[in-house]
Design a protein around this motif. Structure first.
Motif, PDB file in Angstrom:
ATOM      1  N   LEU A 172      70.711 -32.905  -2.282  1.00 37.01           N
ATOM      2  CA  LEU A 172      70.190 -32.462  -3.576  1.00 37.01           C
ATOM      3  C   LEU A 172      69.706 -31.021  -3.495  1.00 37.01           C
ATOM      4  N   ALA A 197      78.892 -36.986 -13.138  1.00 34.55           N
ATOM      5  CA  ALA A 197      77.555 -36.555 -13.559  1.00 34.55           C
ATOM      6  C   ALA A 197      77.286 -37.109 -14.957  1.00 34.55           C
ATOM      7  N   LEU A 259      66.276 -35.058 -12.357  1.00 37.00           N
ATOM      8  CA  LEU A 259      67.584 -35.159 -11.710  1.00 37.00           C
ATOM      9  C   LEU A 259      67.464 -35.957 -10.422  1.00 37.00           C
ATOM     10  N   VAL A 261      70.245 -38.081  -7.437  1.00 43.16           N
ATOM     11  CA  VAL A 261      71.641 -38.171  -7.014  1.00 43.16           C
ATOM     12  C   VAL A 261      71.863 -39.469  -6.238  1.00 43.16           C
ATOM     13  N   ILE A 268      77.699 -36.026  -2.363  1.00 38.48           N
ATOM     14  CA  ILE A 268      77.112 -36.576  -3.576  1.00 38.48           C
ATOM     15  C   ILE A 268      78.195 -37.302  -4.366  1.00 38.48           C
ATOM     16  N   LEU A 271      75.460 -37.952 -10.105  1.00 37.21           N
ATOM     17  CA  LEU A 271      74.270 -37.192 -10.505  1.00 37.21           C
ATOM     18  C   LEU A 271      73.758 -37.777 -11.810  1.00 37.21           C
TER      19      LEU A 271
END
Length: 285
Positions: A172, A197, A259, A261, A268, A271
């Motif tokens: 992150l 995301a 935020l 993750v 990642i 998100l």
């Protein structure tokens, strides 16, 4: 325990607190002499109230603007505000901690209300199927089948967030630094090829109306939002959200985003960006 149960069932602290208020009113009117086990009685009341609310919310979801994400909650004291220690379960209990993550709560939105209830009661609180059956007013065999179905639906995607907290924090922080620099190559290298995301603005703040999918599109999206062209960069407040590393992003114009993750195999995989002000009221700082 009851707040943690209601929150995991609903993914909303506001709704969970409302359910507890309703449960308390029922407790006040209950014949205490007839309640042999208050914990089991209250678990049944809270679960059934949460299921009713979950069904009503799922029916009304079509009117929500953009993707719907769970309401993030602070699970560790923040250096930017007073200590926040909600009783969502002991953090050293791995299943209780993991069942709080935004990634898993987001997955649970795919389940029916009964499937979600059985999954949470069994996986997070380790209740026997006989007790779950009593809480839901179903047979133990039916609850086993619901749990099997829910586990199968969650299992495939759950493998996409197996990284521990230390790895999540590293990824992150590196992702945000690369986004600030507008470094598309570094951003792309930090995310999985099939990364997604999700942005939840609820129609209240700017956000992507649809999930952003794929490494290149995700990298360009965050570089465009956080890149060096911004005259005034946001202030980043690292914190623990839902038992996992996260950050609260404070923009100079007063907007805030939380935020978190999900990650696996050193990259990642998802998100989760929450900007709806109604869902951030409980975050200190």
């Amino acid at each position: 325990m009851l707040l943690g149960l209601a929150y995991r069932l609903l993914g909303s602290l506001h709704d969970a607190e409302d359910v507890l208020q309703d449960a308390y009113l029922r407790w006040l009117g209950a014949d205490r002499a007839a309640v042999a086990e208050p914990r089991r009685y209250l678990s049944r009341v809270v679960t059934r109230l949460a299921i009713d609310r979950l069904r009503a919310r799922q029916a009304a979801r079509e009117t929500y603007v953009g993707p719907w994400l769970p309401e993030p909650v602070a699970t560790a004291p923040s250096p930017f505000g007073p200590p926040v220690e909600p009783p969502f379960g002991p953090p050293e209990h791995a299943e209780l901690r993991d069942s709080l993550s935004l990634a898993l709560l987001h997955l649970l939105e795919r389940l029916t209300a009964p499937e979600r209830a059985v999954y949470v009661l069994r996986t997070a609180f380790a209740l026997p199927f006989a007790e779950i059956a009593e809480i839901l007013g179903r047979s133990a065999a039916d609850c086993r089948q619901l749990h099997h179905r829910a586990t199968d639906r969650v299992a495939a995607d759950r493998r996409r967030f197996t990284a521990g907290p230390g790895e999540q924090r590293r990824l992150l922080d590196a992702f945000l630094a690369a986004a600030r620099d507008g470094d598309l190559a570094r951003l792309t290298a930090l995310v999985a090829d099939d990364v997604t995301a999700w942005s939840d603005g609820g129609g209240r703040v700017r956000s992507a109306r649809n999930p952003v999918r794929g490494a290149d599109r995700v990298a360009r999206f965050f570089a465009g939002v956080h890149g060096p062209r911004r005259r005034q960069p946001p202030r980043l407040a690292p914190t623990e959200l839902n038992g996992q590393p996260g950050v609260v992003i404070h923009w100079p114009d007063g907007r805030r985003y939380a935020l978190a993750v999900a990650a696996a195999d050193g990259r990642i995989t998802g998100l989760y960006l929450v900007g709806n002000p109604d869902k951030l009221a409980g975050l200190a700082g």
